[in-house]
Design an enzyme around this catalytic site. Sequence first.
Site, short mmCIF file in Angstrom:
data_model
loop_
_atom_site.label_atom_id
_atom_site.label_comp_id
_atom_site.label_asym_id
_atom_site.label_seq_id
_atom_site.Cartn_x
_atom_site.Cartn_y
_atom_site.Cartn_z
N LYS A 12 0.82 -1.13 0.06
CA LYS A 12 -0.05 0.19 -0.10
C LYS A 12 0.78 1.16 -0.03
O LYS A 12 2.06 1.18 0.14
CB LYS A 12 -0.76 -0.03 1.27
CG LYS A 12 -1.80 -1.34 1.13
CD LYS A 12 -2.76 -1.33 2.36
CE LYS A 12 -3.74 -2.54 2.37
NZ LYS A 12 -4.53 -2.58 3.83
N TYR A 52 -12.18 -3.19 -3.08
CA TYR A 52 -12.66 -3.18 -1.64
C TYR A 52 -14.18 -3.35 -1.64
O TYR A 52 -14.79 -2.98 -0.79
CB TYR A 52 -12.11 -2.27 -0.73
CG TYR A 52 -10.64 -2.32 -0.43
CD1 TYR A 52 -10.31 -3.57 0.22
CD2 TYR A 52 -9.64 -1.40 -1.01
CE1 TYR A 52 -8.97 -3.58 0.87
CE2 TYR A 52 -8.37 -1.54 -0.26
CZ TYR A 52 -8.00 -2.76 0.38
OH TYR A 52 -6.77 -2.88 0.93
N PHE A 60 -15.64 2.80 7.48
CA PHE A 60 -14.08 3.16 7.30
C PHE A 60 -13.75 3.06 5.71
O PHE A 60 -12.62 3.33 5.30
CB PHE A 60 -13.00 2.07 7.99
CG PHE A 60 -13.12 0.86 7.71
CD1 PHE A 60 -12.36 0.24 6.52
CD2 PHE A 60 -13.71 0.13 8.58
CE1 PHE A 60 -12.68 -1.18 6.50
CE2 PHE A 60 -13.87 -1.29 8.30
CZ PHE A 60 -13.01 -1.88 7.38
N ARG A 88 -0.68 -14.75 4.07
CA ARG A 88 -1.40 -14.14 5.03
C ARG A 88 -0.56 -14.03 6.38
O ARG A 88 -0.56 -13.10 7.34
CB ARG A 88 -2.77 -14.82 5.40
CG ARG A 88 -3.63 -14.43 4.08
CD ARG A 88 -4.37 -13.13 4.32
NE ARG A 88 -5.21 -12.75 4.92
CZ ARG A 88 -6.04 -11.81 5.21
NH1 ARG A 88 -5.91 -10.93 4.19
NH2 ARG A 88 -7.08 -11.74 6.09
N THR A 94 -4.71 -8.27 10.54
CA THR A 94 -4.92 -7.14 9.87
C THR A 94 -4.99 -5.86 10.83
O THR A 94 -4.25 -4.97 10.19
CB THR A 94 -6.70 -7.16 9.71
OG1 THR A 94 -6.82 -8.19 8.92
CG2 THR A 94 -7.16 -5.79 8.92
N ARG A 105 3.39 -6.51 9.10
CA ARG A 105 2.73 -5.65 9.89
C ARG A 105 3.25 -5.58 11.65
O ARG A 105 3.23 -4.48 12.08
CB ARG A 105 1.14 -6.04 9.91
CG ARG A 105 0.54 -5.75 8.88
CD ARG A 105 -0.91 -6.39 8.60
NE ARG A 105 -1.56 -5.97 7.34
CZ ARG A 105 -2.59 -6.58 6.88
NH1 ARG A 105 -2.95 -7.55 7.42
NH2 ARG A 105 -3.38 -6.33 5.85
N ASN A 115 -1.66 -0.04 7.39
CA ASN A 115 -1.02 -1.39 7.94
C ASN A 115 -0.28 -2.20 6.52
O ASN A 115 -0.10 -3.28 6.47
CB ASN A 115 -2.15 -2.54 8.03
CG ASN A 115 -3.13 -2.78 7.10
OD1 ASN A 115 -3.22 -2.22 6.12
ND2 ASN A 115 -3.99 -3.56 7.49
N HIS A 118 -1.55 -5.61 1.56
CA HIS A 118 -2.71 -6.43 1.27
C HIS A 118 -2.36 -7.83 0.88
O HIS A 118 -1.42 -7.94 0.34
CB HIS A 118 -3.67 -5.74 0.21
CG HIS A 118 -4.60 -6.48 -0.48
ND1 HIS A 118 -5.96 -7.10 0.43
CD2 HIS A 118 -4.58 -7.19 -1.44
CE1 HIS A 118 -6.47 -7.84 -0.33
NE2 HIS A 118 -5.77 -8.14 -1.38
N GLU A 129 -8.94 -11.11 -7.66
CA GLU A 129 -8.03 -9.97 -7.54
C GLU A 129 -6.98 -10.07 -8.53
O GLU A 129 -6.54 -8.83 -9.35
CB GLU A 129 -7.39 -9.91 -6.07
CG GLU A 129 -8.50 -9.37 -5.06
CD GLU A 129 -8.09 -9.69 -3.46
OE1 GLU A 129 -6.93 -10.20 -3.35
OE2 GLU A 129 -8.89 -9.44 -2.88
P1 RTP Z 1 -6.31 -6.48 3.37
O1 RTP Z 1 -7.50 -6.83 2.32
O2 RTP Z 1 -5.74 -5.30 3.16
O3 RTP Z 1 -5.41 -7.60 3.24
O4 RTP Z 1 -6.80 -6.57 4.99
P2 RTP Z 1 -7.51 -7.84 5.62
O5 RTP Z 1 -8.13 -8.71 4.64
O6 RTP Z 1 -6.57 -8.26 6.57
O7 RTP Z 1 -8.65 -7.11 6.32
P3 RTP Z 1 -9.89 -6.41 5.71
O8 RTP Z 1 -11.00 -6.72 6.79
O9 RTP Z 1 -10.45 -6.83 4.44
O10 RTP Z 1 -9.78 -5.07 5.66
C1 RTP Z 1 -9.23 -4.21 4.52
C2 RTP Z 1 -8.46 -3.11 4.98
O11 RTP Z 1 -9.10 -2.21 5.46
C3 RTP Z 1 -8.56 -1.50 6.27
N1 RTP Z 1 -9.39 -1.35 7.66
N2 RTP Z 1 -9.57 -0.52 8.38
N3 RTP Z 1 -10.52 1.59 10.64
C4 RTP Z 1 -10.86 0.14 10.65
O12 RTP Z 1 -11.45 -0.38 11.50
C5 RTP Z 1 -10.35 -0.75 9.33
N4 RTP Z 1 -10.60 -2.18 9.08
C6 RTP Z 1 -10.00 -2.64 8.27
C7 RTP Z 1 -7.27 -1.92 6.73
O13 RTP Z 1 -6.25 -1.32 5.69
C8 RTP Z 1 -7.38 -3.30 6.19
O14 RTP Z 1 -6.15 -3.97 5.70
#
Ligand code: RTP
Length: 151
Positions: A12, A52, A60, A88, A94, A105, A115, A118, A129
């Site tokens: 990112k 997303y 968010f 992962r 996350t 991370r 963070n 991705h 993706e």
């Molecule tokens: P990623 O897709 O980036 O690998 O992350 P992830 O699966 O571990 O997490 P996901 O729940 O899919 O969330 C995607 C990205 O959104 C941001 N996020 N912000 N402010 C918040 O509460 C919040 N929750 C998620 C993070 O950048 C996360 O990686």
Amino acid sequence: MANTEQTYIMIKPDGVQRGLVGEIIKRFEQKGFTLRALELKMVDRALAEKHYEDLSSKPFFAGLVDYILSGPVVAMVWEGKGVVLTGRKIIGATNPAQSEPGTIRGDYAIDIGRNIIHGSDAVESAQKEIALWFPSGVAHYATALAPWIYE
Ligand code: RTP
């Protein structure tokens, strides 16, 4: 073939700005995974929102999209046995507050909204993706390493 599983990994904008591109690539490379695609690019809003889309109802979401648009990202495809799940694990939880030391991370991030990286969360989402970020496909080539990585 199990060794050809692929995942979409994206450094990112914060990871790029902080000079972590080489460190992140090193971790995937040294594990034994194979790089199949790599592009440094500015993302447009439509692509970020599509990537997303499952999170579009989250509070968010707008901030997340702005974050992804805030500078160039490094989009990559990595290949290897179990690369989705292992990727992962290399990335870590996350929320960096819960990421173990030794993960990307865990070692380099503090806030969930910064963070660094991705990684696809399942083989099926990885395929979606990869098609979204690399619509013209990825490189196929043989590496001499395979016999030293897989039994
Ligand atoms: P990623 O897709 O980036 O690998 O992350 P992830 O699966 O571990 O997490 P996901 O729940 O899919 O969330 C995607 C990205 O959104 C941001 N996020 N912000 N402010 C918040 O509460 C919040 N929750 C998620 C993070 O950048 C996360 O990686």
